[in-house]
Design a protein around this motif. Sequence first.
Motif, PDB file in Angstrom:
ATOM      1  N   ALA A  74       7.007  34.844  11.049  1.00 21.62           N
ATOM      2  CA  ALA A  74       6.078  34.742  12.174  1.00 21.62           C
ATOM      3  C   ALA A  74       4.654  34.570  11.692  1.00 21.62           C
ATOM      4  O   ALA A  74       3.803  34.074  12.419  1.00 21.62           O
ATOM      5  CB  ALA A  74       6.189  35.990  13.057  1.00 21.62           C
TER       6      ALA A  74
ATOM      7  N   GLN B 116       9.433  30.883  19.749  1.00 19.66           N
ATOM      8  CA  GLN B 116      10.380  31.116  18.674  1.00 19.66           C
ATOM      9  C   GLN B 116      11.816  31.023  19.186  1.00 19.66           C
ATOM     10  O   GLN B 116      12.695  30.470  18.520  1.00 19.66           O
ATOM     11  CB  GLN B 116      10.117  32.484  18.048  1.00 19.66           C
ATOM     12  CG  GLN B 116       8.835  32.550  17.237  1.00 19.66           C
ATOM     13  CD  GLN B 116       8.440  33.977  16.892  1.00 19.66           C
ATOM     14  OE1 GLN B 116       9.262  34.877  16.939  1.00 19.66           O
ATOM     15  NE2 GLN B 116       7.171  34.174  16.563  1.00 19.66           N
TER      16      GLN B 116
ATOM     17  N   ALA C 297       9.992  33.200  12.798  1.00 18.00           N
ATOM     18  CA  ALA C 297       9.718  32.145  13.768  1.00 18.00           C
ATOM     19  C   ALA C 297      10.951  31.302  14.021  1.00 18.00           C
ATOM     20  O   ALA C 297      11.166  30.826  15.114  1.00 18.00           O
ATOM     21  CB  ALA C 297       8.578  31.258  13.255  1.00 18.00           C
TER      22      ALA C 297
ATOM     23  N   SER D 158       4.291  33.388  21.797  1.00 15.35           N
ATOM     24  CA  SER D 158       4.824  32.982  20.502  1.00 15.35           C
ATOM     25  C   SER D 158       6.299  33.338  20.381  1.00 15.35           C
ATOM     26  O   SER D 158       7.088  32.581  19.807  1.00 15.35           O
ATOM     27  CB  SER D 158       4.029  33.631  19.366  1.00 15.35           C
ATOM     28  OG  SER D 158       4.207  35.031  19.355  1.00 15.35           O
TER      29      SER D 158
END
Length: 268
Positions: A245, A209, A264, A205
């Motif tokens: 996030a 990002q 994010a 993740s």
Amino acid sequence: MATGRTHRPATRSRGIPEATVARLPLYLRALTALSERSVPTVSSEELATAAGVNSAKLRKDFSYLGSYGTRGVGYDVEYLVYQISRELGLTQDWPVVIVGIGNLGAALANYGGFASRGFRVAALIDADPAMAGKPVAGIAVQHTDELEKIIDDNGVSIGVIATPAGAAQQVCDRLVAAGITSILNFAPTVLSVPDGVDVRKVDLSIELQILAFHEQRKAGEESTGHEEGAGAVPQAPVAPHTRTAAGGPGADGGRQGPDGDVPAVMPA
């Protein structure tokens, strides 16, 4: 063949910088591809391009290994494969345990690249009693109650954590207490470990990002370019509303998501 508990790689004692150590697997991957094509020698420029670094940096990295190549000939591919593999500790057997056999843990267990690179999946461990005994990648899953015994019986020094974030630190503590000194962490959280224990974190993740940040930056630059081309007064790109996030709207660009992750999408 030696096992993981007998000794650790020689990189620290030889004073090889961590940045160089991080690039050695890139060189090894490129060299292995050349070896599979029966390419006998390679120039620093060709190898650097294949590994995605510049040739000056590559030559500096190899100087730490005592390998300087031959002018007009280049580097011997097979010898470099051996040399880097030995430096990384891949000429011995490294038993590994994977804790957390959900979708990610099962995918890691099924990854065929471990064995060819000197790593042997010694055990799969999960806290769900219903998983005990079930075969994954040909290995029967064992319950976490057996974790310490499994580590001791197999001489394991490398643990892989693929549990949910909430369970990761407890699993980490048990691994360390059982003698694990290197951990590959796939859980979306930062682990606290004592001195002498190495942790490498893999967070897909976060990588996404970072890519989102670059995509936003490129979009802003393209927008500015179009405005300038049309004769408009150039303006700095304005970042869209960020999302944390956790997925909610973030009014504060410096706000962190769960587990200390950055938003994010970061402001340009």
